[in-house]
Motif scaffolding. Sequence first.
Motif, short mmCIF file in Angstrom:
data_model
loop_
_atom_site.label_atom_id
_atom_site.label_comp_id
_atom_site.label_asym_id
_atom_site.label_seq_id
_atom_site.Cartn_x
_atom_site.Cartn_y
_atom_site.Cartn_z
N PHE A 140 16.85 -29.58 6.11
CA PHE A 140 15.76 -29.45 7.09
C PHE A 140 14.75 -30.56 6.85
CE2 PHE A 140 17.39 -25.18 6.30
CZ PHE A 140 17.60 -24.73 7.59
N HIS B 102 11.88 -27.65 3.22
CA HIS B 102 11.47 -28.62 4.22
C HIS B 102 11.26 -29.92 3.47
CE1 HIS B 102 9.65 -25.71 7.42
NE2 HIS B 102 10.93 -25.93 7.61
N PHE C 176 18.73 -30.86 10.46
CA PHE C 176 17.91 -30.14 11.43
C PHE C 176 16.49 -30.65 11.29
CE2 PHE C 176 21.38 -27.39 10.19
CZ PHE C 176 21.89 -27.00 11.42
N LEU D 26 12.21 -30.57 12.27
CA LEU D 26 11.05 -29.83 12.74
C LEU D 26 10.03 -30.89 13.19
CD1 LEU D 26 10.45 -26.74 12.59
CD2 LEU D 26 8.85 -27.30 10.79
N LYS E 139 5.70 -29.45 19.74
CA LYS E 139 6.77 -29.01 20.64
C LYS E 139 6.26 -29.04 22.07
CE LYS E 139 8.57 -26.06 16.96
NZ LYS E 139 9.73 -25.22 16.63
N CYS F 70 16.20 -26.20 20.73
CA CYS F 70 15.38 -25.05 20.34
C CYS F 70 14.34 -25.36 19.26
CB CYS F 70 16.23 -23.86 19.95
SG CYS F 70 17.24 -24.14 18.49
N GLU F 71 14.61 -26.34 18.41
CA GLU F 71 13.60 -26.68 17.41
C GLU F 71 12.45 -27.47 18.03
OE1 GLU F 71 17.41 -27.15 16.38
OE2 GLU F 71 16.86 -28.46 14.72
N TYR F 72 12.66 -27.94 19.26
CA TYR F 72 11.70 -28.87 19.88
C TYR F 72 10.98 -28.31 21.10
CZ TYR F 72 14.34 -31.98 16.85
OH TYR F 72 14.94 -32.54 15.75
N ARG G 203 15.74 -19.43 11.99
CA ARG G 203 14.71 -19.52 13.05
C ARG G 203 13.31 -19.47 12.47
NH1 ARG G 203 17.61 -15.72 17.65
NH2 ARG G 203 19.47 -17.04 17.82
N VAL H 136 12.66 -23.06 11.06
CA VAL H 136 12.33 -24.14 12.00
C VAL H 136 11.44 -23.64 13.16
CG1 VAL H 136 14.38 -25.52 11.45
CG2 VAL H 136 14.48 -23.89 13.34
N SER I 188 11.90 -21.49 15.56
CA SER I 188 12.59 -21.65 16.83
C SER I 188 12.97 -20.32 17.49
CB SER I 188 13.86 -22.49 16.63
OG SER I 188 14.84 -21.73 15.95
#
Length: 323
Positions: A35, A54, A78, A80, A84, A121-123, A204, A207, A209
């Motif tokens: 991540f 992270h 992935f 972050l 967003k 979905c992370e964005y 989820r 991140v 999400s």
Amino acid sequence: MFPELRLRRLRRTATLRRMVRETRLSVDNLVYPLFTVPGRRVKRELASMPDCYHLSADMLAREAEEVAKLGIPAVILFGLPESKDEIGSGAWDSKGPVPRAIRAIKKAAPELVVMADVCLCEYTSHGHCGVVRDRYVDNDATLELLSRAAVCYAEAGADIVAPSDMMDGRVGAIRSALDEKGFPMVAILSYAAKYASGFYAPFREAVQSAPQFGDRRSYQMDAANAEEALREVELDLAEGADIVMVKPALAYLDIIRRVRESFPGPLAAYSVSGEYAMIKAAVRQGCLDEKQVALEVLTAIKRAGADIIITYYAKDAARWLKA
Ligand code: PBG
């Protein structure tokens, strides 16, 4: 028949057992998920996933060196983002965390295979995997955005892009976009049979999400379906997927086996965050032996038919397998 026939004969010693072992888990089978976050010198343990972090791009480069040194062939990234929005535009920002991480890894550990997860979905501010119109994820409008993200990661140096959004037609759209932009050798690992699963909860949280309304059942697969998984795999292969994946793994070993029997190409399985967190929690309670159980689960996933296993236990497993 018994007493002439005794299957215990070949279980008597460790060497005999080794000799007749049918499935061999290898470090070559493993992919380690990472991540990545904006900033520098960031290394923050995830509350929902012990021993996972992270990492900013600089720290991630060091982690990648360690992963490569352990003999693990690949990582999957992935990201972050800093912020967003409605359409998840951070997913194709060439200065975003994932492209930065790809460049950093390629510099630090050039031999490591770098996979980039492709999803919105992370964005997205609403947490869905695509563009939302009238509270419904618009399939066709999402394809263009996923393609942009895939091309962005290819430009940064990704070897493999891995769409995990479950839109129809995304593998074909991404393949065309990659070819058109001059990346015919970037491979696609498609999350072909990805189920709407409760086992993604720790991810989820990691991140941020989780969907802000509704759930992912209008695009991810119903846990009750098996035949449909074979259709998903067939379609993704026809659209140009190089590797197909079943996800989650532990509760879907039957799906892995059925997909294995339906085609001969490389098959991946994702042992997801909830599978990992479940073992960690039980280990912390003192009721399971971590090494034994984690290796047993990974071996079962391989025995079911997976060639490639994405697992948060990759580093531990690499060490255990070496010892
Ligand atoms: C993004 C994505 C998810 C996971 C991988 N890619 C989450 C989701 O679909 O909600 C889950 C991975 C895990 O739980 O370890 N779509």
